[in-house]
Design an enzyme around this catalytic site. Structure first.
Site, PDB file in Angstrom:
ATOM      1  N   ASP A 102       0.779  -1.475  -0.205  1.00  0.00           N
ATOM      2  CA  ASP A 102       0.056   0.086  -0.008  1.00  0.00           C
ATOM      3  C   ASP A 102       1.075   1.348   0.136  1.00  0.00           C
ATOM      4  O   ASP A 102       2.128   1.112   0.053  1.00  0.00           O
ATOM      5  CB  ASP A 102      -0.906  -0.112   1.307  1.00  0.00           C
ATOM      6  CG  ASP A 102      -2.207   0.971   0.971  1.00  0.00           C
ATOM      7  OD1 ASP A 102      -1.969   1.479   0.176  1.00  0.00           O
ATOM      8  OD2 ASP A 102      -3.377   0.542   1.587  1.00  0.00           O
TER       9      ASP A 102
HETATM   10  C1  BGC Z   1      -5.135   3.132   0.330  1.00  0.00           C
HETATM   11  C2  BGC Z   1      -5.216   1.860  -0.908  1.00  0.00           C
HETATM   12  C3  BGC Z   1      -5.155   2.887  -2.196  1.00  0.00           C
HETATM   13  C4  BGC Z   1      -3.925   3.442  -2.302  1.00  0.00           C
HETATM   14  C5  BGC Z   1      -3.698   4.196  -3.501  1.00  0.00           C
HETATM   15  C6  BGC Z   1      -4.006   3.868  -0.233  1.00  0.00           C
HETATM   16  O1  BGC Z   1      -4.002   4.996   0.873  1.00  0.00           O
HETATM   17  O2  BGC Z   1      -5.249   2.409   1.327  1.00  0.00           O
HETATM   18  O3  BGC Z   1      -6.612   1.424  -0.650  1.00  0.00           O
HETATM   19  O4  BGC Z   1      -5.386   1.656  -3.162  1.00  0.00           O
HETATM   20  O5  BGC Z   1      -3.887   4.258  -1.224  1.00  0.00           O
HETATM   21  O6  BGC Z   1      -4.653   5.212  -3.881  1.00  0.00           O
END
Ligand code: BGC
Length: 708
Positions: free
Chosen positions: A260
């Site tokens: 993530d």
């Molecule tokens: C989130 C993810 C997301 C990623 C990209 C993160 O903060 O937890 O779910 O896909 O950002 O935007």
């Protein structure tokens, strides 16, 4: 033509060939994903020219530019563009905005959810992108958590089934790949605190949290994203057991794992589990992460690890192989043809969206008021969420991501409840007053009451707003915020028929609505057509069929309140609360009465490798045709470890004409009755199992199955 460019050669061979030509720099580059909004302009340009593996949050023309620059690199390996298209390609204004995952899960409609996924894939691909960070397979058991809206609700089985359906939709045409996230147990963090520690065991992970991800892997999901948090204090990013041993080696997941946002950096800055970024990069890759989202220093760190002989090349090769597999599979090396941009927000997708919005609505209460009869001439539409498309869309649209944009106007068609009511009942029959806001700053309740008094019925639309929805937005208090309770009480006081409509991202405490309103409709975040669907439901233009995929507590402190809990709590309730929830998983009314009869098991005694058939007759006693979700629950009567008093093992949504009876047959694989023992074995224990088939967790028929 070089071999890796030859379509007729098997993908694995093409990967072998390409890998053999790649330098270490090129390989490590594939393992990096960057976003434009955290880099300086110079760095961003540098990575564009370097030909790195992936970019995120890039739209349209920018993607074309990056693709062109990548094609000019030595090997011309195309980048993979990722985007959070989690309920439609909604970071792009003009694309179809479907109901949130939580809302659509209430439809229990695998086929429609697959269609939604397929439509989203077309829109994402037409926009030049390749990869959606969806679906969320987290389990929403702690309602304080800010990201409940992104889940398919509280039940592991439902999540696995709908997860497979949406992944199938995303990937069936090979236009894009999906990303099952956040691996694993992200929603189970202590106190509902986003990205915090989930203090659970591997046994619990295998029993509850792993099955949806296993189903995703089984259907060939292209990628998975690791969670931010930790499991029993070990950061997911560095969790070799969970990522490499269980996901890749044991389950056999063939896609690639992406971290993530800045997970590698967080190992140093937030979790204090690595002394510097090089150590963090090493830990992340050894654990089983194949691509680092952001943390652009990962690239240099990995090269230094290779130079210092601190990392095995085989780990890098394996990660790159997985990433390249996705690129070959999507045809990115083969002059991929993308759908025409005209599919973005097209009529066909609107129709799917409209149907999904209708099926996602849950009618929770109806005291002989709906559908509204012809004697209702004037309807007052009141409430802070009656005409707020931002609240209705919920999280992860162009309003909120990649950067908050409060004041843009949606380019596509959309209906708030006010818009829908005007459309369905005619403008002259609708009065409107907002009454109050969600924050407690506005109070025009007197005006709203005056308006309500002029009408024959009141539709009051309340709930929550974007500021209470999403990452960093965990809530301790699940009551209706601001002056909403005062608003609803004053409206009830007018003695008019009051229909409460909830536009919200998660279950809120709504005992008062259940006790005092004439009808209650739950929309959650209903997308473009949520408001129209509500008006159509109120007018009786379709027969509601949604059921809750998540339970509603009386008070916030009652969370977790999911249905599949254990017996054994002394007293079984808090001393200061009535027993039970306000609404339970599975609740949801129809305009028809569905009567269940004739429950039959193909075998009453089964062996451990049997698959049995369970059938039941369902009669639509109503005057409207309708859809009914038949639910199959199981209770393992005596087991070595605690097992839930009831647990869903199957569901089927069926259409039944008014007056007709349908025999619905559900399959039960006896292997799915296995418990996970303390020494982590999957064991079906002999004995009796209660088989319950019915409308919900309270209304069902029961038979006993003996497993030998
Ligand atoms: C989130 C993810 C997301 C990623 C990209 C993160 O903060 O937890 O779910 O896909 O950002 O935007």
């Amino acid at each position: 033509m070089e071999k890796y460019k030859d379509k007729n050669v098997d993908i694995e061979e093409r990967i072998d060939d390409l890998l053999a030509r790649m330098t270490v720099e090129e390989k490590v580059g594939q393992m990096l994903q960057v976003s434009y909004n955290v880099l300086s302009k110079e760095d961003y340009e540098k990575y564009k020219k370097l030909g790195i593996g992936s970019f995120l949050h890039v739209l349209g023309d920018e993607a074309d530019d990056i693709r062109k620059k990548a094609s000019e690199t030595r090997l011309g390996i195309p980048p993979l563009f990722g985007i959070d298209a989690i309920h439609g390609h909604c970071l792009l204004n003009g694309a179809t905005v479907f109901p949130s995952q939580l809302a659509m899960s209430c439809s229990f409609n695998r086929g429609l959810i697959k269609e939604m996924g397929r439509a989203t894939a077309k829109e994402v691909c037409a926009d030049g992108l390749d990869w959606t960070f969806s679906p969320v397979l987290c389990i929403a058991r702690d309602l304080r958590w800010g990201r409940v809206d992104e889940t398919f609700g509280e039940d592991s089985y439902v999540i696995g089934e709908l997860g497979q359906a949406i992944i199938d939709g995303y990937e069936c045409d090979n236009l894009i790949i999906a990303c099952a996230k956040h691996y694993i147990a992200y929603g189970e963090a202590t106190g509902g605190r986003d990205a915090y520690d989930s203090p659970i065991t591997e046994r619990k992970i295998r029993e509850v949290f792993l099955p949806p991800f296993k189903k995703a892997a089984d259907i060939g999901c292209g990628s998975m994203m690791t969670a931010y948090g930790s499991i029993d204090a070990l950061p997911l990013t560095a969790n070799r057991r969970i990522l490499r041993e269980i996901l890749k080696d044991e389950i056999g997941f063939k896609g690639f794992v992406v971290t993530d946002w800045e997970n590698v950096r967080s190992l140093v800055t937030k979790q204090h589990a690595a002394k510097d970024l090089a150590e963090a990069s090493l830990k992340a890759v050894e654990a089983g992460n194949d691509m680092s989202m952001n943390t652009h220093e990962f690239y240099e760190c990995m090269l230094s690890l290779v130079r210092d002989k601190k990392i095995y090349m085989s780990l890098i090769d394996n990660a790159v192989r997985r990433i390249l597999r996705a690129k070959f599979r999507l045809g990115l090396f083969d002059n991929k043809e993308r759908p025409n941009r005209s599919v973005i927000g097209c009529e066909g997708h609107k129709n799917i969206n409209h149907e999904l919005a209708q099926e996602s609505l849950v009618l929770l209460k109806n005291e002989n008021v709906l559908p509204l009869g012809g004697d209702t001439k004037t309807i007052a539409v009141i409430g802070p969420n009656a005409d707020d498309i931002r609240a209705q869309y919920g999280d992860w649209t162009f309003f909120s991501h990649p950067e908050p944009k409060k004041d843009v106007e949606p380019l596509g068609d959309y209906y708030t409840v006010l818009g829908g009511m005007r459309e369905v009942f005619g403008e002259k029959h609708i009065l409107y007053e907002k009454g109050c806001d969600i924050y407690g700053e506005e109070n025009n309740i007197d005006k709203a009451v005056k308006t309500a008094k002029k009408a024959d019925a009141v539709v009051c639309v309340i709930g929550d707003c974007l500021a209470q929805n999403g990452e960093y937005r965990d809530r301790a208090n699940l009551d209706l915020s601001g002056n909403q309770m005062e608003l609803i009480k004053r409206l009830v006081g007018t003695q008019k028929k009051v229909i409460a409509v909830l536009v919200n991202c998660k279950p809120l405490c709504i005992s008062y609505l259940k006790e005092n309103c004439d009808a209650v409709i739950e929309m959650f975040n209903g997308g473009d057509f949520g408001g129209l669907a509500v008006a159509e439901l109120i007018a009786g233009k379709f027969n509601p069929s949604g059921k809750l995929s998540i339970s509603f507590p009386q008070y916030g402190a009652q969370t977790p309140c999911y249905y599949n809990q254990y017996d054994g709590w002394h007293g079984g309730q808090y001393v200061d609360l009535q027993k039970g929830n306000v609404y339970d998983f599975g609740d949801g009314l129809s305009y028809s009465e569905f009567v269940y009869s004739n429950l039959k098991l193909s075998k009453k005694t089964a062996s451990k490798d049997d698959i049995i058939e369970i059938s039941v007759d369902v009669t639509n006693r109503g005057s409207m045709d309708g859809k009914e979700t038949v639910m199959l629950f199981v209770n393992d009567v005596v087991s070595t470890i605690l097992t839930p008093t009831m647990e869903l093992k199957g569901f089927e949504k069926v259409f039944i004409k008014s007056g007709d009876t349908k025999t619905v047959t559900l399959k039960l694989d006896i292997k799915d009755l296995a418990i996970v023992t303390p020494d982590l074995k999957y064991v079906v224990e002999s004995g009796e199992f209660e088989i319950m088939v019915g409308r919900n967790t309270k209304e069902y028929l029961k038979e006993i199955l003996t497993v030998k």
